[in-house]
Design a protein around this motif. Sequence first.
Motif, PDB file in Angstrom:
ATOM      1  N   THR A  92       0.820  -1.213   0.000  1.00 30.52           N
ATOM      2  CA  THR A  92       0.000   0.000   0.000  1.00 30.52           C
ATOM      3  C   THR A  92       0.854   1.263   0.000  1.00 30.52           C
ATOM      4  O   THR A  92       0.367   2.326  -0.362  1.00 30.52           O
ATOM      5  CB  THR A  92      -0.944   0.040   1.216  1.00 30.52           C
ATOM      6  OG1 THR A  92      -0.164  -0.011   2.399  1.00 30.52           O
ATOM      7  CG2 THR A  92      -1.918  -1.126   1.189  1.00 30.52           C
ATOM      8  N   VAL A  97       4.871  -0.868   3.108  1.00 34.89           N
ATOM      9  CA  VAL A  97       3.743  -1.029   4.023  1.00 34.89           C
ATOM     10  C   VAL A  97       2.750  -1.945   3.325  1.00 34.89           C
ATOM     11  O   VAL A  97       2.355  -1.694   2.185  1.00 34.89           O
ATOM     12  CB  VAL A  97       3.095   0.325   4.363  1.00 34.89           C
ATOM     13  CG1 VAL A  97       1.906   0.120   5.304  1.00 34.89           C
ATOM     14  CG2 VAL A  97       4.108   1.265   4.986  1.00 34.89           C
ATOM     15  N   THR A  98       2.363  -3.017   4.013  1.00 32.45           N
ATOM     16  CA  THR A  98       1.478  -4.002   3.402  1.00 32.45           C
ATOM     17  C   THR A  98       0.031  -3.758   3.821  1.00 32.45           C
ATOM     18  O   THR A  98      -0.240  -3.041   4.782  1.00 32.45           O
ATOM     19  CB  THR A  98       1.901  -5.426   3.802  1.00 32.45           C
ATOM     20  OG1 THR A  98       1.797  -5.546   5.216  1.00 32.45           O
ATOM     21  CG2 THR A  98       3.323  -5.709   3.355  1.00 32.45           C
ATOM     22  N   ASP A  99      -0.877  -4.390   3.088  1.00 29.11           N
ATOM     23  CA  ASP A  99      -2.301  -4.216   3.386  1.00 29.11           C
ATOM     24  C   ASP A  99      -2.744  -4.957   4.639  1.00 29.11           C
ATOM     25  O   ASP A  99      -3.859  -4.768   5.106  1.00 29.11           O
ATOM     26  CB  ASP A  99      -3.159  -4.598   2.185  1.00 29.11           C
ATOM     27  CG  ASP A  99      -2.868  -5.988   1.667  1.00 29.11           C
ATOM     28  OD1 ASP A  99      -2.070  -6.724   2.293  1.00 29.11           O
ATOM     29  OD2 ASP A  99      -3.428  -6.350   0.623  1.00 29.11           O
ATOM     30  N   GLN A 137      -1.270  -4.456   7.500  1.00 26.37           N
ATOM     31  CA  GLN A 137      -0.779  -3.573   8.570  1.00 26.37           C
ATOM     32  C   GLN A 137       0.585  -3.983   9.121  1.00 26.37           C
ATOM     33  O   GLN A 137       0.791  -4.082  10.319  1.00 26.37           O
ATOM     34  CB  GLN A 137      -1.812  -3.480   9.701  1.00 26.37           C
ATOM     35  CG  GLN A 137      -3.172  -2.960   9.255  1.00 26.37           C
ATOM     36  CD  GLN A 137      -3.071  -1.587   8.601  1.00 26.37           C
ATOM     37  OE1 GLN A 137      -2.479  -0.682   9.165  1.00 26.37           O
ATOM     38  NE2 GLN A 137      -3.628  -1.438   7.417  1.00 26.37           N
ATOM     39  N   ARG A 138       1.531  -4.179   8.218  1.00 29.15           N
ATOM     40  CA  ARG A 138       2.921  -4.435   8.602  1.00 29.15           C
ATOM     41  C   ARG A 138       3.833  -3.536   7.770  1.00 29.15           C
ATOM     42  O   ARG A 138       3.501  -3.165   6.654  1.00 29.15           O
ATOM     43  CB  ARG A 138       3.317  -5.890   8.351  1.00 29.15           C
ATOM     44  CG  ARG A 138       2.622  -6.877   9.246  1.00 29.15           C
ATOM     45  CD  ARG A 138       3.149  -8.265   9.045  1.00 29.15           C
ATOM     46  NE  ARG A 138       2.734  -8.737   7.713  1.00 29.15           N
ATOM     47  CZ  ARG A 138       3.222  -9.822   7.126  1.00 29.15           C
ATOM     48  NH1 ARG A 138       4.158 -10.546   7.718  1.00 29.15           N
ATOM     49  NH2 ARG A 138       2.802 -10.202   5.934  1.00 29.15           N
ATOM     50  N   ILE A 139       4.982  -3.210   8.341  1.00 25.07           N
ATOM     51  CA  ILE A 139       6.029  -2.493   7.621  1.00 25.07           C
ATOM     52  C   ILE A 139       7.184  -3.467   7.448  1.00 25.07           C
ATOM     53  O   ILE A 139       7.722  -3.980   8.427  1.00 25.07           O
ATOM     54  CB  ILE A 139       6.501  -1.235   8.385  1.00 25.07           C
ATOM     55  CG1 ILE A 139       5.324  -0.283   8.618  1.00 25.07           C
ATOM     56  CG2 ILE A 139       7.617  -0.542   7.607  1.00 25.07           C
ATOM     57  CD1 ILE A 139       5.665   0.892   9.508  1.00 25.07           C
ATOM     58  N   GLU A 184      10.667  -6.553  10.368  1.00 28.94           N
ATOM     59  CA  GLU A 184       9.230  -6.520  10.170  1.00 28.94           C
ATOM     60  C   GLU A 184       8.605  -5.846  11.381  1.00 28.94           C
ATOM     61  O   GLU A 184       8.869  -6.215  12.512  1.00 28.94           O
ATOM     62  CB  GLU A 184       8.687  -7.936  10.016  1.00 28.94           C
ATOM     63  CG  GLU A 184       7.228  -8.006   9.747  1.00 28.94           C
ATOM     64  CD  GLU A 184       6.751  -9.442   9.526  1.00 28.94           C
ATOM     65  OE1 GLU A 184       5.641  -9.732   9.976  1.00 28.94           O
ATOM     66  OE2 GLU A 184       7.495 -10.230   8.925  1.00 28.94           O
ATOM     67  N   ILE A 198       1.963  -2.824  12.696  1.00 29.69           N
ATOM     68  CA  ILE A 198       1.339  -1.525  12.956  1.00 29.69           C
ATOM     69  C   ILE A 198       0.123  -1.761  13.836  1.00 29.69           C
ATOM     70  O   ILE A 198      -0.762  -2.557  13.507  1.00 29.69           O
ATOM     71  CB  ILE A 198       0.908  -0.862  11.640  1.00 29.69           C
ATOM     72  CG1 ILE A 198       2.112  -0.680  10.725  1.00 29.69           C
ATOM     73  CG2 ILE A 198       0.233   0.476  11.927  1.00 29.69           C
ATOM     74  CD1 ILE A 198       1.747  -0.197   9.342  1.00 29.69           C
TER      75      ILE A 198
END
Length: 100
Positions: free
Chosen positions: A62, A74-76, A78-80, A93, A96
């Motif tokens: 995202t 940033v993934t869908d 909710q992780r970086i 990792e 969020i």
Amino acid sequence: MDDLPQPEEPANLKFLRLLVTTLTTVMIVGVIVVIGLLVTRLRDAGPALPDQVTLPAGTGATAFTQGDGWFAVVTDDQRILIYNRLTGALQQEIAITAGE
């Protein structure tokens, strides 16, 4: 009738005309400088992006950002995910969580 003397301009009117002419010149030069800077900055290729990024199965990206020696996705879910720029290996990792 042609021998009549021409009326003399007041000194403050001459000064005002000089100010307006100077302001016009400065504004024209300023616009040219701004256009020149925009052209040189926009011609730059920008930062180098990685060719491909391997994300964990079932996730989508995202957002993307990068720094010196790393880039983050940033993934869908909710992780970086922070990757090494040179090797492409996942370094860190971060989950969020919503603030309360």
